[in-house]
Design a protein around this motif. Structure first.
Motif, PDB file in Angstrom:
ATOM      1  N   TRP A  26     -15.442  19.690  18.907  1.00 27.00           N
ATOM      2  CA  TRP A  26     -15.420  20.018  17.487  1.00 27.00           C
ATOM      3  C   TRP A  26     -16.573  19.299  16.792  1.00 27.00           C
ATOM      4  N   ARG A  27     -17.008  19.866  15.696  1.00 33.06           N
ATOM      5  CA  ARG A  27     -18.158  19.339  14.966  1.00 33.06           C
ATOM      6  C   ARG A  27     -17.774  19.150  13.497  1.00 33.06           C
ATOM      7  N   ILE A  28     -18.228  18.052  12.915  1.00 33.35           N
ATOM      8  CA  ILE A  28     -17.984  17.788  11.498  1.00 33.35           C
ATOM      9  C   ILE A  28     -19.261  17.187  10.906  1.00 33.35           C
ATOM     10  N   ALA A  29     -19.532  17.513   9.642  1.00 31.63           N
ATOM     11  CA  ALA A  29     -20.735  17.004   8.997  1.00 31.63           C
ATOM     12  C   ALA A  29     -20.685  15.486   8.883  1.00 31.63           C
ATOM     13  N   THR A  30     -21.814  14.840   9.117  1.00 29.68           N
ATOM     14  CA  THR A  30     -21.885  13.383   9.010  1.00 29.68           C
ATOM     15  C   THR A  30     -21.806  12.963   7.551  1.00 29.68           C
ATOM     16  N   ASP A  31     -20.885  12.077   7.261  1.00 25.47           N
ATOM     17  CA  ASP A  31     -20.728  11.496   5.924  1.00 25.47           C
ATOM     18  C   ASP A  31     -20.227  10.073   6.121  1.00 25.47           C
ATOM     19  N   ALA A  32     -21.115   9.111   5.901  1.00 26.18           N
ATOM     20  CA  ALA A  32     -20.760   7.714   6.151  1.00 26.18           C
ATOM     21  C   ALA A  32     -19.616   7.233   5.270  1.00 26.18           C
TER      22      ALA A  32
END
Length: 260
Positions: A26-32
């Motif tokens: 699965w892929r998710i947008a990077t958000d620190a």
């Protein structure tokens, strides 16, 4: 099962391994700023869709080029999975190969993981190309030693700069031009030719220069989201594997398990 997490500048990829087999990804947008709780809600729901319980996961490893995201991933692992994660490049998950450059510690986790996986997959002298936010070219010799590389802006980053710094150029999608002509008849075609074929020419040119400098036969291994697209329009790649980075994580986790 192993949960491997590749933390990139644009996306995080979560991959579940059963042995050497990738069972799900699965892929998710990077958000620190995303918290461990938010990761948990997202991940546990996805596990349920493929019939996997959190208790099925007995090992976690992550490799990160976004240090600000590391703490919250650790919270996910410790509090929701009950596992202390391995960190690629540290402790039992140390790289395990020589990094023969001026600043070895500056080698990004994604680049190191690609070299590890490519060495196992192909071996010998290699050039490893990763199409991500930046496009990276790595030189690995027949002993598995990292000898250096090249970093260039990724194709989407290049397009963003072109559109963002001009008043009238439109946003276009990255795709192969419909013809092999490099003389465009309208603005959109001219942009696409410049971005796509310009990128192919840059990539082929740099690889040929690297080949000449290495001075021995090399194999070229490609990974990243656009590797398959470019592979359809160049003969420069010997191997394309979109899972190269997460396979590097799996190799490190397997080594760490054998050390216990």
């Amino acid at each position: 099962m192993l949960l491997a997490i590749d933390v990139g500048n644009t996306n995080l990829v979560f991959a579940l391994f059963d042995g050497d087999e990738v069972k799900a990804r699965w892929r998710i947008a990077t958000d620190a700023r995303r918290t461990g709780d938010e990761y948990a809600v997202w991940l546990l729901q996805l596990l349920g869709t493929v019939g996997i319980e959190r208790s099925d996961i007995d090992q976690v490893i992550y490799g990160s080029v976004v240090p600000r995201a590391d703490h919250n991933l650790s919270v996910l692992c410790e509090e929701y999975l009950g596992i202390t994660p391995l960190v690629a490049g540290q402790g039992k998950a140390s790289w395990g190969f020589e990094i023969d450059v001026e600043q070895p510690s500056s080698l990004g986790a994604d680049r190191a993981l690609n070299c590890i996986a490519a060495s196992k997959l192909v071996g010998g002298d290699m050039i490893v190309v990763d199409f991500g936010t930046a496009t990276k070219f790595e030189a690995v010799d027949f002993n598995g030693t990292y000898k250096g590389g090249i970093i260039t802006p990724g194709i989407n980053l290049s397009l963003d700069a072109l559109v963002g710094k001009t008043a009238k150029l439109p946003r276009i999608a990255i795709a192969a031009p419909e013809t092999r002509s490099v003389i465009g008849r309208n603005t959109e075609d001219q942009m696409l030719i410049g971005i796509f074929w310009g990128y192919v020419a840059m990539m082929e040119g740099l690889i040929e220069r690297m080949r000449a400098e290495i001075g021995r036969p090399v194999k070229v291994v490609a990974t990243g989201g656009l590797a398959v697209l470019f592979d359809e329009h160049t003969d420069i790649f010997d191997v394309v594997d979109r899972d190269l980075t997460i396979r590097g994580l799996q190799i490190l986790a397997d080594r760490a398990a054998r050390k216990d």
